[in-house]
Design a protein around this motif. Structure first.
Motif, PDB file in Angstrom:
ATOM      1  N   ALA A 128    -103.175 -47.795  44.816  1.00 53.98           N
ATOM      2  CA  ALA A 128    -103.255 -48.713  43.635  1.00 53.98           C
ATOM      3  C   ALA A 128    -103.254 -50.083  44.234  1.00 53.98           C
ATOM      4  CB  ALA A 128    -102.092 -48.581  42.846  1.00 53.98           C
ATOM      5  N   ASP A 129    -103.341 -50.591  45.621  1.00 58.52           N
ATOM      6  CA  ASP A 129    -103.206 -51.745  46.005  1.00 58.52           C
ATOM      7  C   ASP A 129    -104.515 -52.314  46.603  1.00 58.52           C
ATOM      8  OD1 ASP A 129    -102.892 -53.883  47.762  1.00 58.52           O
ATOM      9  OD2 ASP A 129    -101.418 -53.303  49.095  1.00 58.52           O
ATOM     10  N   GLU A 130    -105.083 -52.816  45.260  1.00 59.80           N
ATOM     11  CA  GLU A 130    -106.424 -53.339  45.299  1.00 59.80           C
ATOM     12  C   GLU A 130    -106.904 -54.153  46.706  1.00 59.80           C
ATOM     13  OE1 GLU A 130    -109.938 -55.683  42.507  1.00 59.80           O
ATOM     14  OE2 GLU A 130    -107.747 -55.384  42.008  1.00 59.80           O
ATOM     15  N   ILE A 131    -106.126 -55.138  47.063  1.00 61.13           N
ATOM     16  CA  ILE A 131    -106.259 -55.831  48.374  1.00 61.13           C
ATOM     17  C   ILE A 131    -106.355 -54.937  49.749  1.00 61.13           C
ATOM     18  CG2 ILE A 131    -105.542 -57.465  49.902  1.00 61.13           C
ATOM     19  CD1 ILE A 131    -104.015 -58.819  47.379  1.00 61.13           C
ATOM     20  N   ALA A 132    -105.657 -53.966  49.834  1.00 57.06           N
ATOM     21  CA  ALA A 132    -105.642 -53.096  50.807  1.00 57.06           C
ATOM     22  C   ALA A 132    -107.123 -52.133  50.735  1.00 57.06           C
ATOM     23  CB  ALA A 132    -104.457 -52.050  50.948  1.00 57.06           C
ATOM     24  N   MET A 133    -107.105 -51.561  49.668  1.00 59.22           N
ATOM     25  CA  MET A 133    -108.176 -50.672  49.222  1.00 59.22           C
ATOM     26  C   MET A 133    -109.563 -51.385  49.535  1.00 59.22           C
ATOM     27  SD  MET A 133    -107.028 -47.834  48.973  1.00 59.22           S
ATOM     28  CE  MET A 133    -105.794 -48.447  49.902  1.00 59.22           C
ATOM     29  N   ARG A 134    -109.536 -52.816  49.055  1.00 58.24           N
ATOM     30  CA  ARG A 134    -110.916 -53.654  49.184  1.00 58.24           C
ATOM     31  C   ARG A 134    -111.115 -53.766  50.972  1.00 58.24           C
ATOM     32  NH1 ARG A 134    -114.457 -56.273  46.313  1.00 58.24           N
ATOM     33  NH2 ARG A 134    -113.070 -56.060  44.314  1.00 58.24           N
TER      34      ARG A 134
ATOM     35  N   ALA B 129    -110.163 -51.904  53.174  1.00 54.85           N
ATOM     36  CA  ALA B 129    -110.547 -50.567  53.813  1.00 54.85           C
ATOM     37  C   ALA B 129    -112.151 -50.125  53.486  1.00 54.85           C
ATOM     38  CB  ALA B 129    -109.598 -49.463  53.436  1.00 54.85           C
ATOM     39  N   PHE B 130    -112.759 -50.587  52.286  1.00 53.16           N
ATOM     40  CA  PHE B 130    -113.957 -49.905  51.962  1.00 53.16           C
ATOM     41  C   PHE B 130    -114.814 -51.109  52.633  1.00 53.16           C
ATOM     42  CE2 PHE B 130    -112.169 -47.510  48.663  1.00 53.16           C
ATOM     43  CZ  PHE B 130    -113.414 -46.715  48.152  1.00 53.16           C
ATOM     44  N   GLN B 131    -114.464 -52.394  52.704  1.00 52.38           N
ATOM     45  CA  GLN B 131    -115.235 -53.457  53.403  1.00 52.38           C
ATOM     46  C   GLN B 131    -115.508 -53.098  54.857  1.00 52.38           C
ATOM     47  OE1 GLN B 131    -113.802 -57.257  52.326  1.00 52.38           O
ATOM     48  NE2 GLN B 131    -115.969 -58.253  52.711  1.00 52.38           N
ATOM     49  N   ARG B 132    -114.489 -52.619  55.397  1.00 50.24           N
ATOM     50  CA  ARG B 132    -114.416 -52.292  56.801  1.00 50.24           C
ATOM     51  C   ARG B 132    -115.382 -51.145  57.383  1.00 50.24           C
ATOM     52  NH1 ARG B 132    -109.279 -51.581  61.128  1.00 50.24           N
ATOM     53  NH2 ARG B 132    -110.600 -51.593  62.952  1.00 50.24           N
ATOM     54  N   TRP B 133    -114.953 -49.764  56.549  1.00 46.01           N
ATOM     55  CA  TRP B 133    -115.674 -48.667  56.726  1.00 46.01           C
ATOM     56  C   TRP B 133    -116.871 -48.274  55.783  1.00 46.01           C
ATOM     57  CZ3 TRP B 133    -113.958 -48.009  61.428  1.00 46.01           C
ATOM     58  CH2 TRP B 133    -112.502 -48.242  61.692  1.00 46.01           C
ATOM     59  N   GLN B 134    -116.858 -48.901  54.895  1.00 46.25           N
ATOM     60  CA  GLN B 134    -118.210 -48.480  53.964  1.00 46.25           C
ATOM     61  C   GLN B 134    -118.127 -47.094  53.721  1.00 46.25           C
ATOM     62  OE1 GLN B 134    -120.466 -51.126  52.904  1.00 46.25           O
ATOM     63  NE2 GLN B 134    -119.054 -52.548  53.498  1.00 46.25           N
TER      64      GLN B 134
ATOM     65  N   THR C 225    -106.743 -44.341  40.682  1.00 43.68           N
ATOM     66  CA  THR C 225    -108.238 -43.519  40.527  1.00 43.68           C
ATOM     67  C   THR C 225    -109.103 -44.879  40.165  1.00 43.68           C
ATOM     68  OG1 THR C 225    -107.107 -41.617  39.815  1.00 43.68           O
ATOM     69  CG2 THR C 225    -109.442 -42.102  39.163  1.00 43.68           C
ATOM     70  N   LEU C 226    -108.678 -45.728  39.220  1.00 42.26           N
ATOM     71  CA  LEU C 226    -109.494 -46.899  38.839  1.00 42.26           C
ATOM     72  C   LEU C 226    -109.973 -47.771  39.940  1.00 42.26           C
ATOM     73  CD1 LEU C 226    -111.037 -48.437  36.606  1.00 42.26           C
ATOM     74  CD2 LEU C 226    -108.862 -49.729  36.241  1.00 42.26           C
ATOM     75  N   THR C 227    -109.211 -48.090  40.659  1.00 43.53           N
ATOM     76  CA  THR C 227    -109.214 -49.078  42.041  1.00 43.53           C
ATOM     77  C   THR C 227    -110.286 -48.316  42.952  1.00 43.53           C
ATOM     78  OG1 THR C 227    -107.076 -49.899  41.747  1.00 43.53           O
ATOM     79  CG2 THR C 227    -108.185 -50.243  43.738  1.00 43.53           C
ATOM     80  N   ILE C 228    -110.019 -47.132  43.365  1.00 40.65           N
ATOM     81  CA  ILE C 228    -110.741 -46.395  44.271  1.00 40.65           C
ATOM     82  C   ILE C 228    -112.452 -46.227  43.671  1.00 40.65           C
ATOM     83  CG2 ILE C 228    -111.302 -44.116  45.498  1.00 40.65           C
ATOM     84  CD1 ILE C 228    -109.129 -45.859  46.627  1.00 40.65           C
ATOM     85  N   ALA C 229    -112.416 -45.858  42.290  1.00 40.90           N
ATOM     86  CA  ALA C 229    -113.603 -45.637  41.620  1.00 40.90           C
ATOM     87  C   ALA C 229    -114.657 -46.980  41.407  1.00 40.90           C
ATOM     88  CB  ALA C 229    -113.391 -45.003  40.405  1.00 40.90           C
ATOM     89  N   GLU C 230    -113.847 -48.117  41.373  1.00 38.41           N
ATOM     90  CA  GLU C 230    -114.620 -49.420  41.119  1.00 38.41           C
ATOM     91  C   GLU C 230    -115.159 -49.768  42.368  1.00 38.41           C
ATOM     92  OE1 GLU C 230    -112.649 -51.462  37.271  1.00 38.41           O
ATOM     93  OE2 GLU C 230    -111.743 -51.842  39.273  1.00 38.41           O
ATOM     94  N   LEU C 231    -114.233 -49.847  43.591  1.00 43.38           N
ATOM     95  CA  LEU C 231    -114.735 -49.979  44.840  1.00 43.38           C
ATOM     96  C   LEU C 231    -115.648 -49.004  45.430  1.00 43.38           C
ATOM     97  CD1 LEU C 231    -111.238 -50.889  46.382  1.00 43.38           C
ATOM     98  CD2 LEU C 231    -112.955 -52.416  45.918  1.00 43.38           C
ATOM     99  N   ALA C 232    -115.733 -47.866  45.015  1.00 40.57           N
ATOM    100  CA  ALA C 232    -116.982 -47.064  45.369  1.00 40.57           C
ATOM    101  C   ALA C 232    -118.116 -47.424  44.860  1.00 40.57           C
ATOM    102  CB  ALA C 232    -116.502 -45.559  44.899  1.00 40.57           C
ATOM    103  N   GLY C 233    -118.319 -47.795  43.596  1.00 45.01           N
ATOM    104  CA  GLY C 233    -119.316 -48.365  42.919  1.00 45.01           C
ATOM    105  C   GLY C 233    -119.703 -49.703  43.539  1.00 45.01           C
ATOM    106  N   GLU C 234    -118.689 -50.449  43.562  1.00 46.19           N
ATOM    107  CA  GLU C 234    -119.289 -52.061  44.114  1.00 46.19           C
ATOM    108  C   GLU C 234    -119.825 -52.006  45.708  1.00 46.19           C
ATOM    109  OE1 GLU C 234    -116.665 -55.928  45.481  1.00 46.19           O
ATOM    110  OE2 GLU C 234    -115.713 -54.446  43.720  1.00 46.19           O
ATOM    111  N   PHE C 235    -119.065 -51.081  46.506  1.00 42.80           N
ATOM    112  CA  PHE C 235    -119.765 -50.753  47.962  1.00 42.80           C
ATOM    113  C   PHE C 235    -120.684 -49.721  48.119  1.00 42.80           C
ATOM    114  CE2 PHE C 235    -115.819 -53.207  48.383  1.00 42.80           C
ATOM    115  CZ  PHE C 235    -115.923 -54.034  49.519  1.00 42.80           C
ATOM    116  N   ARG C 236    -121.394 -49.459  46.960  1.00 46.58           N
ATOM    117  CA  ARG C 236    -122.647 -48.556  46.716  1.00 46.58           C
ATOM    118  C   ARG C 236    -122.148 -47.011  47.528  1.00 46.58           C
ATOM    119  NH1 ARG C 236    -126.832 -50.826  44.639  1.00 46.58           N
ATOM    120  NH2 ARG C 236    -126.554 -53.164  44.527  1.00 46.58           N
ATOM    121  N   ALA C 237    -121.059 -46.547  47.349  1.00 42.84           N
ATOM    122  CA  ALA C 237    -120.882 -45.271  47.782  1.00 42.84           C
ATOM    123  C   ALA C 237    -121.783 -44.142  47.175  1.00 42.84           C
ATOM    124  CB  ALA C 237    -119.407 -44.633  47.696  1.00 42.84           C
TER     125      ALA C 237
END
Length: 627
Positions: A356-362, A364-369, A400-412
């Protein structure tokens, strides 16, 4: 006299472990076979004119066969523990060598060798060399039922249930290393095997005859060698054996025997999961591998019982890397330690953070894609979440919302949410928060159509942290009582590897916006499960260990469901995976935006339950906030 014979046998057996001695004996026996070929054809005392030919044949034939045996690894075989496959390999090598010698003889005529002598020589050679190898096997005392014993050990009469290939391999291994188990025979339901002998042991009857056979032979141990049998079959056998006071051991399932090794060491005590009546799950490896191979895969909740199994199964499908995301540092550490013992070549990227920590999750997604995301992180303990609704919403819904939005934003490419049957007509905070997570996933699919989102619902998994089985086992270990909330309560249960296999399979089937449910089989009575566990520990329910009923806890239901409307469910390409569509959110929440409502409620200490009722009208929990 017996001691002298045992010493001779010991000396003879020890020779089997020395390759040079075995090769020398082969040479001598093959030379004698060549001599017999000439002696039977000509005369016992070989004429001088034929001695040179005999010497040539002895040298060429014996040297050639020993060389072929050497190339075939015959002198690295421990013949005191040889199996059928070792003797088949020996026969093939002998015939190959014999063929080469025969061709050489007819093409060069290097010596006078009558065809009758050639036939006698070849036949005698395989008899002598084969007999040499068989003699080592037969003079091993453990080759005979019940002969291996150790001072002070009581010999336990033993039956094997299952006279198939697995049972035969187990019997052979037991005959070599029987310890204190004296095999009496097999039990098998195939009428064609009744009365037959397998590995020197008789098939004494069918499983229905077990009580009679156990009394007749005073059996103390029953070994169930049926790894492909269903839980119903194992349960039927166990029900016959439970009142008889015998020790029951089983070989693991085919999934656990993936390496194919059948031995005494693989036997274990019967477990609850062996009796649940579930069919083995088969997954489409090609489909699964196709969407995981070469991909960067993220698993949230990777240190949990479900998450760690997801990681293990992903690693079998050649991903590029696996990102292990968990909130508990100890669980991630233990997961990494478990993989250090295995030959894991896939890079593992550990991250300790809150979903639920959006900063940490972003970050992680930005680094590992990540290209594929399995979202298993959640709070799942029903009574605890009744007292902590805000935390349930924060992790289960906002996470769940945080992970789902980042998955879409980073084109998983795809995201799989692990949901629960408790999200259907929820009566608990935990179930309602997971229902909100499903609704948010459906809304996110509309906003990011290029990413495939799906949720997978299933019931309880045996052995997961905080589940009922470990609790019952602790209560039994402490002498009881075992506490059950209600005698009518039933739940769906799966094994963790089975559930995860189907989750990964669903990930291959999904096209976007699906809600999958797994075939959970029949619901199981919790009271009946408690009785089985008590018996598995060697006690009698009600006499040795009491079962007490405590009443239903807050948030619990007697029965769980997998879908709101079964009429909307349709089958998929996999017979144990069913699909529906991720639902839309309620009208009230739609007008204000569920994601916005969620974030607003988490900034207030008294609105978590209000949000659950607004977003999930069917939620029947208390409206009074307990934060």
């Amino acid at each position: 006299m017996r001691d002298t014979l045992n010493e001779v046998f010991d000396i003879w057996k020890n020779l089997a472990g020395h390759g040079f001695i075995v090769a020398l004996l082969d040479f001598v026996f093959l030379a004698f076979a060549a001599y017999l070929g000439y002696a039977i054809r000509l005369t016992l005392f070989i004429p001088h004119v034929s001695l040179v030919d005999l010497a040539r044949v002895v040298f060429v034939f014996s040297s050639l066969m020993v060389f072929v045996f050497f190339l075939g690894g015959q002198y690295w075989t421990l013949w005191t523990q040889a199996g059928l496959e070792d003797y088949v390999r020996f026969a093939r090598l002998y015939f190959a060598g014999a063929l080469v010698f025969t061709a050489f003889n007819f093409s060069t005529r290097f010596a006078f060798l009558p065809r009758t002598s050639l036939a006698i020589m070849l036949f005698a050679g395989i008899i002598f060399c084969g007999g040499l190898r068989v003699s080592w096997r037969l003079t091993t005392p453990s080759s005979y039922p019940g002969q291996t014993s150790y001072p002070g050990q009581e010999q336990l009469e033993t039956l094997i249930v299952g006279a198939g290939e697995t049972g035969t391999l187990l019997a052979r291994d037991l005959l070599r290393h029987s310890g204190n188990l004296r095999l009496r025979g097999f039990v098998d339901d195939d009428p064609q095997k009744d009365g037959k002998r397998i590995s020197g042991l008789e098939v004494l009857g069918e499983t229905k005859d077990l009580p009679t056979l156990i009394r007749e032979y005073r059996v103390k141990v029953v070994l169930v060698a049926m790894p492909s049998a269903t839980g119903r079959k194992i349960r039927a056998i166990y029900d016959r054996l439970a009142p008889l006071g015998v020790s029951v051991r089983v070989l693991p399932s085919l999934r656990e025997l993936a390496d194919g090794e059948i031995s005494v060491n693989r036997l274990r005590q019967i477990r609850l999961e062996d009796l649940l009546g579930r069919e083995p799950v088969q997954i489409d490896i090609q489909k699964v591998a196709a969407y995981l191979r070469g991909r960067s895969v993220m698993v949230t909740g990777a240190g949990g019982s479900i998450g760690s199994e997801i990681v293990q199964q992903i690693l079998r499908n050649d991903p590029k890397e696996v990102i292990l995301l968990g909130h508990g540092e100890q669980s991630i550490y233990l997961l990494l330690e478990s993989f250090r013992k295995l030959p894991v070549r896939v890079p593992l990227r550990p991250i300790v953070a809150d979903v639920a920590d959006e900063i940490a999750m972003r970050a992680a997604f930005q680094r590992w894609q990540p290209q594929v995301v399995f979202h298993a992180a959640a709070h799942k303990h029903v009574p605890l979440m009744e007292d902590n609704p805000r935390e349930a919403l924060r992790v289960n819904a906002l996470g769940t919302l945080t992970i789902a939005e980042l998955a879409g934003e980073f084109r998983a490419e795809r995201m799989v949410l692990i949901s629960t049957d408790k999200a259907v007509n929820p009566s608990s905070v935990m179930g309602a928060s997971k229902r909100v997570a499903e609704l948010l996933l459906g809304e996110t699919q509309k906003r990011f159509p290029e990413t495939i989102y799906m949720a997978v619902r299933f019931g309880n998994v045996l052995g997961s942290r905080g589940s009922v089985v470990p609790k019952f086992e602790e209560q039994i270990a402490s002498g009881g009582p075992v506490t059950v909330t209600d005698p009518a309560m039933k739940r769906y249960f799966m094994l963790i590897p089975e559930a995860v296999s189907l989750v990964i399979q669903a990930g291959a089937i999904g096209q976007g916006g699906e809600l999958f449910a797994l075939d959970m089989g029949d619901p199981i009575s919790i009271a009946e499960m408690a009785e089985i566990l008590i018996r598995l520990h060697g006690y009698e329910p009600g006499r040795d260990i009491a079962i007490t009923y405590t009443g239903m806890r807050p948030g619990e239901k007697l029965f769980e469901e997998l879908f709101y409307d079964p009429d909307t469910v349709h089958p998929t390409a996999h017979p144990k995976v069913f699909a529906s569509t991720l639902d839309t959110i309620s009208e009230n929440a739609e007008t204000r935006g569920l994601a916005l409502l969620l974030r607003q409620s988490l900034h207030k200490s008294d609105s978590a339950l209000s949000l659950l009722h607004e977003a999930v009208p069917e939620y029947a929990g208390s409206i009074v906030n307990q934060d």
